[in-house]
Design a protein around this motif. Structure first.
Motif, PDB file in Angstrom:
ATOM      1  N   ALA A  83      33.113  35.883  28.441  1.00  0.00           N
ATOM      2  CA  ALA A  83      33.253  34.912  29.805  1.00  0.00           C
ATOM      3  C   ALA A  83      34.339  35.268  30.260  1.00  0.00           C
ATOM      4  N   VAL A  84      35.545  35.401  29.730  1.00  0.00           N
ATOM      5  CA  VAL A  84      36.719  35.679  30.425  1.00  0.00           C
ATOM      6  C   VAL A  84      36.821  37.241  30.831  1.00  0.00           C
ATOM      7  N   LEU A  85      36.165  37.933  29.992  1.00  0.00           N
ATOM      8  CA  LEU A  85      36.284  39.490  30.415  1.00  0.00           C
ATOM      9  C   LEU A  85      35.284  39.523  31.796  1.00  0.00           C
ATOM     10  N   ALA A  86      34.235  38.726  31.766  1.00  0.00           N
ATOM     11  CA  ALA A  86      33.107  38.971  32.848  1.00  0.00           C
ATOM     12  C   ALA A  86      34.083  38.400  34.418  1.00  0.00           C
ATOM     13  N   PHE A  87      34.867  37.261  33.904  1.00  0.00           N
ATOM     14  CA  PHE A  87      35.630  36.617  34.991  1.00  0.00           C
ATOM     15  C   PHE A  87      36.520  37.669  35.612  1.00  0.00           C
ATOM     16  N   GLU A  88      37.232  38.175  34.747  1.00  0.00           N
ATOM     17  CA  GLU A  88      38.230  39.502  35.374  1.00  0.00           C
ATOM     18  C   GLU A  88      37.595  40.410  36.036  1.00  0.00           C
ATOM     19  N   LEU A  89      36.484  40.762  35.560  1.00  0.00           N
ATOM     20  CA  LEU A  89      35.620  42.005  35.832  1.00  0.00           C
ATOM     21  C   LEU A  89      35.072  41.396  37.491  1.00  0.00           C
ATOM     22  N   ALA A  90      34.538  40.191  37.474  1.00  0.00           N
ATOM     23  CA  ALA A  90      34.196  39.775  38.778  1.00  0.00           C
ATOM     24  C   ALA A  90      35.231  39.819  39.697  1.00  0.00           C
ATOM     25  N   GLU A 172      44.097  32.602  41.970  1.00  0.00           N
ATOM     26  CA  GLU A 172      43.181  32.453  42.723  1.00  0.00           C
ATOM     27  C   GLU A 172      41.475  32.377  42.310  1.00  0.00           C
ATOM     28  N   PRO A 173      40.732  31.269  42.889  1.00  0.00           N
ATOM     29  CA  PRO A 173      39.360  31.328  42.486  1.00  0.00           C
ATOM     30  C   PRO A 173      38.653  32.478  43.163  1.00  0.00           C
ATOM     31  N   LEU A 174      37.574  32.786  42.355  1.00  0.00           N
ATOM     32  CA  LEU A 174      36.539  33.563  43.024  1.00  0.00           C
ATOM     33  C   LEU A 174      35.952  33.192  44.205  1.00  0.00           C
ATOM     34  N   ARG A 175      35.213  33.930  45.116  1.00  0.00           N
ATOM     35  CA  ARG A 175      34.160  33.645  45.891  1.00  0.00           C
ATOM     36  C   ARG A 175      32.829  33.378  45.452  1.00  0.00           C
ATOM     37  N   THR A 176      32.571  34.443  44.284  1.00  0.00           N
ATOM     38  CA  THR A 176      31.412  34.310  43.598  1.00  0.00           C
ATOM     39  C   THR A 176      30.810  33.171  43.152  1.00  0.00           C
ATOM     40  N   PRO A 177      29.639  32.616  43.170  1.00  0.00           N
ATOM     41  CA  PRO A 177      29.150  31.328  42.656  1.00  0.00           C
ATOM     42  C   PRO A 177      29.280  31.560  41.185  1.00  0.00           C
TER      43      PRO A 177
END
Length: 234
Positions: A83-90, A172-177
């Protein structure tokens, strides 16, 4: 656009590999195209040095994921460490104009700014495995075999170190849902912790609570597939 045209890139949990997702066969017609992401140090990349830092891992993986996207609408999924890897990749793929990132699915994980109170890094082998079993809520069968345990321990230690030392490289938050999945019987991640992911995006957020325990996906991928199918078309 039909959901089948979407790709879902799947990041492994600690100690896991792409083989976990490759084993997902006979998926329903509404399933996306599953793209398992392999990390170094396991399966066909066994001889490669594993990552020890999530930020460095995301920096190294992002160009490969951009190539694998092949111009398709693409979502990311990861469970626990994944999950955290996916977040950083996003975060990185959002900045790539060639990638159409549609969604981030995180599972079995508190929000990215919440770390674990207890750590396994630095413990001796027996104490380390006992702590990891406590974190994961289950023990991989291969760890009962002394030879397999010797092979798997360095990878598992690297993954746990990567997870426990993780700190987001931006507030900073993502823009991605984001959709956060947290099984109703998860004794390791609370509902409030799973909802922390709402602070990680300026886009839409959903919490989905399938039945099961922390490792509910080892029983079936259908809770994830159904959660994806329920996302409104953009």
């Amino acid at each position: 656009m039909p959901l089948m045209t979407h790709s879902l890139m799947c990041l492994p949990f600690a100690g896991g590999g792409a083989g976990f997702y490759r084993a997902w066969k006979d998926l329903p017609a509404h399933a996306p195209r599953i793209v398992p992401i392999q990390l170094p140090g396991r399966e066909e990349l066994f001889l490669d040095e594993p990552f020890h830092d999530a930020i460095a891992a995301a920096d190294a993986l992002a160009p490969r994921l951009a190539e694998l996207a092949e111009g398709r609408p693409t979502a990311l999924f990861g469970h626990s460490l994944g999950a955290v890897l996916a977040f950083e990749l996003a975060r990185r793929l959002e900045r790539d104009p060639a990638v159409e990132l549609t969604h981030l699915y995180v599972s079995g994980s508190p929000g990215p700014w919440t770390g674990r109170a207890q750590h396994a890094t630095g413990l001796d082998d027996d104490a380390f495995l006992a702590r990891v079993q406590e974190f994961a809520g289950y023990e991989h069968d291969a760890l009962a075999d002394p030879d397999m345990r010797e092979l798997l321990l360095p990878i598992l230690r690297a993954d746990v170190e990567m997870h426990e030392s993780y700190r987001p490289d931006s507030d900073e938050p993502l823009r991605t849902p984001i959709t956060s999945l947290r099984a109703t019987g998860d004794a390791l991640v609370t509902r409030a912790e799973a909802e922390e992911w709402q602070q990680a995006t300026t886009g839409a957020f959903r919490l989905v609570e399938p039945a099961g325990g922390h490792m509910y996906l080892t029983e079936s991928p259908l809770p994830l597939i159904d959660a994806i199918a329920a996302v409104p078309a953009s």
